[in-house]
Design a protein around this motif. Structure first.
Motif, PDB file in Angstrom:
ATOM      1  N   SER A   8       1.251  16.413   9.991  1.00  0.00           N
ATOM      2  CA  SER A   8       1.747  17.206   8.914  1.00  0.00           C
ATOM      3  C   SER A   8       3.109  17.480  10.215  1.00  0.00           C
ATOM      4  O   SER A   8       2.987  17.250  11.303  1.00  0.00           O
ATOM      5  N   ASP A   9       3.864  18.220   9.328  1.00  0.00           N
ATOM      6  CA  ASP A   9       4.787  18.220  10.481  1.00  0.00           C
ATOM      7  C   ASP A   9       5.295  19.594   9.952  1.00  0.00           C
ATOM      8  O   ASP A   9       4.516  21.018   9.281  1.00  0.00           O
ATOM      9  N   SER A  10       6.692  20.204  11.193  1.00  0.00           N
ATOM     10  CA  SER A  10       6.692  21.788  10.813  1.00  0.00           C
ATOM     11  C   SER A  10       7.636  22.599   9.953  1.00  0.00           C
ATOM     12  O   SER A  10       7.417  23.481   9.892  1.00  0.00           O
ATOM     13  N   ALA A  11       7.655  21.559   8.902  1.00  0.00           N
ATOM     14  CA  ALA A  11       8.105  21.933   7.584  1.00  0.00           C
ATOM     15  C   ALA A  11       7.019  21.689   6.123  1.00  0.00           C
ATOM     16  O   ALA A  11       7.121  21.802   5.435  1.00  0.00           O
ATOM     17  N   GLY A  12       6.195  21.818   7.359  1.00  0.00           N
ATOM     18  CA  GLY A  12       5.175  21.265   6.131  1.00  0.00           C
ATOM     19  C   GLY A  12       4.706  20.605   5.033  1.00  0.00           C
ATOM     20  O   GLY A  12       4.141  20.015   4.159  1.00  0.00           O
ATOM     21  N   SER A  33       4.676  26.228   7.278  1.00  0.00           N
ATOM     22  CA  SER A  33       4.801  25.623   8.589  1.00  0.00           C
ATOM     23  C   SER A  33       3.711  25.688   9.805  1.00  0.00           C
ATOM     24  O   SER A  33       3.719  24.578  10.448  1.00  0.00           O
ATOM     25  N   HIS A  34       2.317  26.441   9.094  1.00  0.00           N
ATOM     26  CA  HIS A  34       0.994  26.099   9.728  1.00  0.00           C
ATOM     27  C   HIS A  34       0.106  25.425   8.971  1.00  0.00           C
ATOM     28  O   HIS A  34      -0.323  26.262   7.823  1.00  0.00           O
ATOM     29  N   CYS A  35       0.370  24.886   9.500  1.00  0.00           N
ATOM     30  CA  CYS A  35      -0.751  24.285   8.285  1.00  0.00           C
ATOM     31  C   CYS A  35      -2.335  23.181   8.820  1.00  0.00           C
ATOM     32  O   CYS A  35      -2.008  22.907  10.291  1.00  0.00           O
ATOM     33  N   PRO A  42       9.821   6.186  10.321  1.00  0.00           N
ATOM     34  CA  PRO A  42      10.829   6.523  10.816  1.00  0.00           C
ATOM     35  C   PRO A  42      10.481   8.567  11.306  1.00  0.00           C
ATOM     36  O   PRO A  42       9.732   8.740  11.069  1.00  0.00           O
ATOM     37  N   VAL A  43      11.418   8.859  11.930  1.00  0.00           N
ATOM     38  CA  VAL A  43      11.548  10.252  12.417  1.00  0.00           C
ATOM     39  C   VAL A  43      11.829  11.142  11.091  1.00  0.00           C
ATOM     40  O   VAL A  43      12.346  10.813  10.371  1.00  0.00           O
ATOM     41  N   GLN A  44      10.953  11.951  11.237  1.00  0.00           N
ATOM     42  CA  GLN A  44      11.115  13.796   9.822  1.00  0.00           C
ATOM     43  C   GLN A  44      10.531  14.606  11.009  1.00  0.00           C
ATOM     44  O   GLN A  44      10.964  14.589  12.774  1.00  0.00           O
ATOM     45  N   SER A  45      10.891  15.662  10.446  1.00  0.00           N
ATOM     46  CA  SER A  45      10.579  17.402  11.543  1.00  0.00           C
ATOM     47  C   SER A  45       9.432  16.932  12.227  1.00  0.00           C
ATOM     48  O   SER A  45       8.355  15.477  12.282  1.00  0.00           O
ATOM     49  N   PRO A  46       9.662  17.400  13.188  1.00  0.00           N
ATOM     50  CA  PRO A  46       8.724  18.005  14.676  1.00  0.00           C
ATOM     51  C   PRO A  46       6.737  18.059  13.696  1.00  0.00           C
ATOM     52  O   PRO A  46       6.493  18.740  13.317  1.00  0.00           O
ATOM     53  N   LEU A  47       6.221  16.554  14.561  1.00  0.00           N
ATOM     54  CA  LEU A  47       4.944  16.638  14.056  1.00  0.00           C
ATOM     55  C   LEU A  47       3.909  17.308  14.213  1.00  0.00           C
ATOM     56  O   LEU A  47       4.122  17.779  15.770  1.00  0.00           O
ATOM     57  N   THR A  48       2.909  18.299  13.906  1.00  0.00           N
ATOM     58  CA  THR A  48       1.859  19.036  14.568  1.00  0.00           C
ATOM     59  C   THR A  48       0.686  18.469  14.548  1.00  0.00           C
ATOM     60  O   THR A  48      -0.194  19.616  14.862  1.00  0.00           O
ATOM     61  N   LYS A  49       0.039  17.868  14.195  1.00  0.00           N
ATOM     62  CA  LYS A  49      -1.108  16.969  13.308  1.00  0.00           C
ATOM     63  C   LYS A  49      -0.978  15.644  13.028  1.00  0.00           C
ATOM     64  O   LYS A  49      -0.332  15.366  12.302  1.00  0.00           O
ATOM     65  N   VAL A  80      -6.286  20.688   2.947  1.00  0.00           N
ATOM     66  CA  VAL A  80      -5.159  21.335   3.027  1.00  0.00           C
ATOM     67  C   VAL A  80      -5.267  22.932   3.403  1.00  0.00           C
ATOM     68  O   VAL A  80      -5.700  23.144   2.645  1.00  0.00           O
ATOM     69  N   SER A  81      -5.366  23.844   4.230  1.00  0.00           N
ATOM     70  CA  SER A  81      -5.380  24.810   4.482  1.00  0.00           C
ATOM     71  C   SER A  81      -3.742  25.708   4.766  1.00  0.00           C
ATOM     72  O   SER A  81      -3.513  24.589   5.973  1.00  0.00           O
ATOM     73  N   ARG A  82      -3.636  26.639   5.143  1.00  0.00           N
ATOM     74  CA  ARG A  82      -2.009  27.832   5.205  1.00  0.00           C
ATOM     75  C   ARG A  82      -3.187  28.928   5.971  1.00  0.00           C
ATOM     76  O   ARG A  82      -3.810  29.057   4.960  1.00  0.00           O
ATOM     77  N   PRO A  83      -2.786  29.642   6.183  1.00  0.00           N
ATOM     78  CA  PRO A  83      -2.753  31.201   7.123  1.00  0.00           C
ATOM     79  C   PRO A  83      -3.072  31.255   5.545  1.00  0.00           C
ATOM     80  O   PRO A  83      -1.971  32.065   4.992  1.00  0.00           O
ATOM     81  N   LYS A  84      -4.521  32.017   5.177  1.00  0.00           N
ATOM     82  CA  LYS A  84      -4.557  32.726   4.377  1.00  0.00           C
ATOM     83  C   LYS A  84      -5.567  32.902   2.932  1.00  0.00           C
ATOM     84  O   LYS A  84      -5.469  32.842   2.479  1.00  0.00           O
ATOM     85  N   THR A  85      -4.991  30.902   3.396  1.00  0.00           N
ATOM     86  CA  THR A  85      -4.791  29.905   1.477  1.00  0.00           C
ATOM     87  C   THR A  85      -5.510  28.971   2.139  1.00  0.00           C
ATOM     88  O   THR A  85      -5.064  28.042   3.186  1.00  0.00           O
ATOM     89  N   SER A  86      -6.721  28.075   1.715  1.00  0.00           N
ATOM     90  CA  SER A  86      -7.686  26.524   1.658  1.00  0.00           C
ATOM     91  C   SER A  86      -7.287  26.750   0.059  1.00  0.00           C
ATOM     92  O   SER A  86      -7.455  27.525  -1.078  1.00  0.00           O
TER      93      SER A  86
END
Length: 223
Positions: free
Chosen positions: A171-175, A196-198, A151-158, A213-219
């Motif tokens: 992962s998608d652009s909405a996290g 939005s950046h994972c 199914p369609v979701q937010s733009p995928l990033t990874k 799963v990590s995000r900027p400055k936080t793992s």
């Protein structure tokens, strides 16, 4: 060669030959028997292969003798790449995988051996792709057939894969982190990171599967 120190001289030749490229190494092998034996050292050709390609599948050579497989692998793969570049037919097939309407952000490989896909032979190969159009698609790369689409979701990033479990993670652009059954496309689970950046990292320890799963400055998440 010095009969008193044959292995020492041989090791010196091999070390010198590490400074040669593949063409010079082949030329050096024609000088004499000693140079030929040194130039045929599997370690040298393994080194050349891994410098040129990050992954080498020696099983593609079938039952070739191990002592010559790295050199033959290099020659065969170079020949194949040359044919592909020049558009010549050979031991490869080009398939166009069409279906995404956005930019493809990743492609992962699965071996199609699941009993959940009875219409595919056990030797069929499957790849899954993720796109900025918000969908994951699976393809039979032998015939280019689109097997399923999420199914369609937010733009995928990874997109990454656990081949052993045949699970796709996106992962998608909405996290939103989502896992999919690779052979059927069934959504298994999802988790919102609110970022939005994972970054996704999949690894195994003692045959146990982990996803970080990590995000900027936080793992901060292990699954």
């Amino acid at each position: 060669m010095d009969p008193h120190h044959p292995y020492l001289i041989g090791d010196c030749l091999i070390h010198i030959f590490t400074f040669l490229n593949e063409d010079d190494l082949i030329s050096a092998s024609t000088v004499c028997k000693d140079w030929y034996e040194a130039a045929e050292t599997p370690w040298l050709w393994r080194r050349i292969c891994l410098q040129r390609w990050s992954f080498c599948n020696l099983a593609a050579l079938g039952g070739d003798h191990l002592n010559h497989s790295w050199k033959r692998y290099f020659q065969r793969r170079c020949h194949l790449e040359k044919n592909m570049t020049q558009g010549r037919s050979g031991d490869y097939t080009c398939k166009s995988l069409r279906g995404h309407t956005g930019r493809v952000v990743g492609l992962v490989y699965l071996q199609g051996n699941s009993s959940l896909m009875p219409d595919l032979s056990k030797s069929s190969a499957v790849v899954c792709s993720a796109s900025t159009d918000g969908t994951v698609r699976a393809w039979n790369i032998q015939n280019g057939e689109n097997l399923w689409c999420s199914p369609v979701q937010s733009p995928l990033t990874k997109i990454i894969v656990d081949e052993k479990q045949e699970v796709i993670i996106t992962s998608d652009s909405a996290g939103l982190i989502t896992t999919w059954q690779g052979q059927t496309g069934q959504q298994l689970a999802s988790f919102s990171t609110a970022s939005s950046h994972c970054t996704l990292l999949q690894y195994n320890i003692n045959n146990d599967w982990f996803l970080t799963v990590s995000r900027p400055k936080t793992s901060w998440l292990n699954m």
